[in-house]
Write a protein that holds these residues in place. Structure first.
Motif, PDB file in Angstrom:
ATOM      1  N   ALA A 411      -4.804   7.780  -5.301  1.00 29.73           N
ATOM      2  CA  ALA A 411      -4.082   6.525  -5.557  1.00 29.73           C
ATOM      3  C   ALA A 411      -2.645   6.613  -5.075  1.00 29.73           C
ATOM      4  CB  ALA A 411      -4.140   6.208  -7.057  1.00 29.73           C
ATOM      5  N   ARG A 412      -2.011   7.761  -5.227  1.00 34.47           N
ATOM      6  CA  ARG A 412      -0.627   7.923  -4.769  1.00 34.47           C
ATOM      7  C   ARG A 412      -0.531   7.797  -3.254  1.00 34.47           C
ATOM      8  NH1 ARG A 412       0.080  12.308  -7.050  1.00 34.47           N
ATOM      9  NH2 ARG A 412      -0.264  13.710  -5.292  1.00 34.47           N
ATOM     10  N   VAL A 413      -1.513   8.335  -2.515  1.00 39.10           N
ATOM     11  CA  VAL A 413      -1.505   8.244  -1.046  1.00 39.10           C
ATOM     12  C   VAL A 413      -1.681   6.789  -0.604  1.00 39.10           C
ATOM     13  CG1 VAL A 413      -2.760   8.901   1.034  1.00 39.10           C
ATOM     14  CG2 VAL A 413      -2.338  10.601  -0.749  1.00 39.10           C
ATOM     15  N   VAL A 414      -2.633   6.086  -1.230  1.00 32.08           N
ATOM     16  CA  VAL A 414      -2.860   4.680  -0.844  1.00 32.08           C
ATOM     17  C   VAL A 414      -1.649   3.827  -1.199  1.00 32.08           C
ATOM     18  CG1 VAL A 414      -4.312   2.666  -1.278  1.00 32.08           C
ATOM     19  CG2 VAL A 414      -5.360   4.926  -1.065  1.00 32.08           C
ATOM     20  N   GLY A 415      -1.056   4.037  -2.369  1.00 29.34           N
ATOM     21  CA  GLY A 415       0.132   3.259  -2.757  1.00 29.34           C
ATOM     22  C   GLY A 415       1.303   3.509  -1.834  1.00 29.34           C
ATOM     23  N   ALA A 416       1.503   4.753  -1.381  1.00 26.63           N
ATOM     24  CA  ALA A 416       2.615   5.048  -0.465  1.00 26.63           C
ATOM     25  C   ALA A 416       2.420   4.337   0.870  1.00 26.63           C
ATOM     26  CB  ALA A 416       2.729   6.555  -0.264  1.00 26.63           C
ATOM     27  N   GLU A 417       1.197   4.293   1.387  1.00 25.36           N
ATOM     28  CA  GLU A 417       0.942   3.591   2.643  1.00 25.36           C
ATOM     29  C   GLU A 417       1.146   2.087   2.467  1.00 25.36           C
ATOM     30  OE1 GLU A 417      -2.852   4.505   4.207  1.00 25.36           O
ATOM     31  OE2 GLU A 417      -2.339   6.570   4.769  1.00 25.36           O
ATOM     32  N   VAL A 466       1.722  10.503 -11.101  1.00 29.12           N
ATOM     33  CA  VAL A 466       0.295  10.653 -10.789  1.00 29.12           C
ATOM     34  C   VAL A 466      -0.187   9.580  -9.820  1.00 29.12           C
ATOM     35  CG1 VAL A 466      -2.029  10.600 -11.776  1.00 29.12           C
ATOM     36  CG2 VAL A 466      -0.205  11.817 -12.957  1.00 29.12           C
ATOM     37  N   LEU A 467       0.160   8.309 -10.082  1.00 21.66           N
ATOM     38  CA  LEU A 467      -0.361   7.198  -9.284  1.00 21.66           C
ATOM     39  C   LEU A 467       0.608   6.696  -8.226  1.00 21.66           C
ATOM     40  CD1 LEU A 467      -2.062   5.039 -12.084  1.00 21.66           C
ATOM     41  CD2 LEU A 467      -3.085   6.826 -10.674  1.00 21.66           C
ATOM     42  N   GLY A 468       1.843   7.057  -8.323  1.00 24.72           N
ATOM     43  CA  GLY A 468       2.830   6.476  -7.416  1.00 24.72           C
ATOM     44  C   GLY A 468       3.437   5.212  -8.004  1.00 24.72           C
TER      45      GLY A 468
END
Length: 492
Positions: A411-417, A466-468
């Motif tokens: 979730a953190r990777v998708v939120g950063a993008e 954890v999630l961004g």
């Protein structure tokens, strides 16, 4: 009374001497054992021995009569002793009777009568050592072995050897075993039955035939020959399923037959291969069209029907069924009009497969989860691949979502993008939210996190880690949801 008693005594003494076993016989045996017995004891023992022998002979005679014989054998005596719970006599067999010889008369004791003794065989050790030793055969025993595995007889000593045929040396002669209208039922080098090359989906590469097929390395020739009925069934089944523009009623009937009919085990490897080649042919096109999406939908329906058929033994073919499902799930560019539907259907099919076979193969779910997690968090992956990975985690289960999106940092990777400007991933963001909602169902009475409270502030901080930032702000509107994602109880 006295006269009567005095008359009975002589009769008793006389009766004790008229039996088969005399008192002198008992005394002789006692003297050989260095035991001294009186006449009264010897008379009692003689009567008891005579009674026991009569009892054994009566039981042996009963076995003789049941055996429809008029001559009693040692086997009858052995059976009688066993019935009377007496240990049998060893060394006597009805098939090898003992030979007795008559001894010469004793001149010193002419009244002794004839004496017989068993003759012992004299063995010449030199002759025995010179003779060839005969190996004793193994005793009769029972053992289990595989007569056939998936229709193929294993080459083990218990099974008869395969009979070679004259056509074994000619690969082109394999198709002459069965023919339908002059066409060989198998394609050499591919293991595909009749009708497969004619009913491959659009874009799928047809196997090479003729001289080029014979020059291919590691050529495999099909040993199993399908019956004519199965060949016709296969041809009609594949022609009814593809192309997708065919009659909808026929396609529904074909899927229903594949889902419920028994006796299709011999066709299973061909169907699995047909599905795999169809998926490869549909996904290798650079520009995905509407027809390719329909082909993939039909092939997913075929896999689901195979899994639903309780009479099919699918476990040996799981390694061939999983690649088409994961390929559709993680492909970067599916047809736009079918992308969400295809990934959702693939996720549901994957969930069904794991539900049926994860108990037999405990390592199956962790391996698939690892593959999906790498597709989700690896840099450079497309939006479609990440969305498919998230839907695949949904199919694996609730714990897979927690380990992939929360603990694994998906979730953190998708939120950063998304925050960096990737606004074309709206469907990806919705997939993450749907996956996180699996961890905690929505509630009407939900309290948002208040940053002014110390406990809620700590939860918000951990959510951001954890999630961004993006998904932390989305989840913070429901305090129970946020705590469930972090694995915290509502009271804490």
């Amino acid at each position: 009374m006295q006269n009567t008693v005095t008359k009975q005594k002589p009769r008793g003494a006389q009766g004790s001497q008229t039996g088969v076993f005399k008192v002198d016989f008992i005394k002789d045996i006692a003297e050989s054992l260095n035991i001294a017995v009186s006449d009264t004891v010897a008379s009692s023992l003689a009567s008891d021995v005579e009674y026991r022998i009569n009892q054994v002979i009566e039981e042996a005679a009963r076995f003789m009569r049941h055996g429809r014989r008029t001559m009693m054998t040692t086997a009858d005596v052995d059976q009688a002793l066993r019935v009377l719970n007496i240990e049998p006599l060893y060394g006597h067999s009805p098939y090898n009777p003992t030979v007795f010889r008559r001894a010469l008369p004793y001149p010193q004791v002419p009244a002794a009568g004839p004496v017989y003794f068993p003759e012992d065989e004299e063995i010449d050790f030199d002759r025995v050592l010179r003779e060839e030793k005969i190996a004793l055969p193994r005793g009769v025993s029972w053992t289990a072995h595989w007569l056939a595995v998936e229709g193929v007889q294993p080459l083990i000593p218990e099974n008869p050897p395969a009979i070679p045929r004259e056509s074994d040396g000619d690969p082109n002669a394999k198709g002459e075993i069965l023919k339908v209208n002059g066409t060989a039922p198998t394609v050499n080098g591919t293991g595909l039955p009749l009708g497969l090359t004619a009913n491959l989906p659009a874009g799928a590469k047809k196997p090479a035939t003729g001289p080029q097929a014979n020059t291919q390395p590691n050529q495999q020739i099909v040993k199993q020959v399908l019956s004519r009925e199965l060949q016709l069934y296969y041809a009609r089944l594949t022609s009814s399923l593809l192309p997708p523009s065919s009659d909808f009623a026929k396609r529904t009937a074909a899927l229903a037959s594949l889902r419920n009919d028994a006796g299709l085990q011999a066709l299973l490897p061909y169907l699995v291969r047909w599905v795999g080649e169809g998926v490869v042919g549909a996904l290798k096109e650079e520009s995905q069209q509407e027809s390719e999406g329909k082909v993939l939908e039909v092939l997913l329906d075929v896999i689901s029907a195979i899994l639903d058929n309780k009479t099919l033994f699918v476990e040996p073919y799981l390694h061939q069924i999983l690649p088409p499902i994961l390929s559709i799930l993680l492909h970067s560019s599916l047809p736009a009009s079918h992308a969400t539907q295809l990934r959702t259907t693939a996720s549901q099919t994957l969930s069904k497969l794991l539900t049926q076979h994860s108990t037999t193969y405990p390592s199956l779910s962790p391996r698939i989860m690892k593959t999906l997690l790498l597709a989700l968090i690896s840099p450079g992956k497309s939006t479609g691949t990440r969305e498919g990975a998230i839907r695949g985690l949904l199919g694996v289960g609730k714990e897979a979502v927690r380990k992939g999106l929360v603990e694994g940092g998906g979730a953190r990777v998708v939120g950063a993008e998304w925050e960096s400007g990737g606004r074309d991933g709206y469907g990806l963001v919705n997939s993450v939210m749907d996956a996180l909602r699996v961890l905690q169902p929505a509630s009407e009475m939900s309290d948002s996190l208040d940053s002014s409270k110390e406990a809620d502030s700590a939860v918000l901080t951990k959510l951001n880690e954890v999630l961004g930032g993006y998904f932390a702000s989305q989840v913070s509107s429901d305090g129970a949801w946020a705590r469930e994602i972090l694995g915290l109880s509502s009271s804490s």
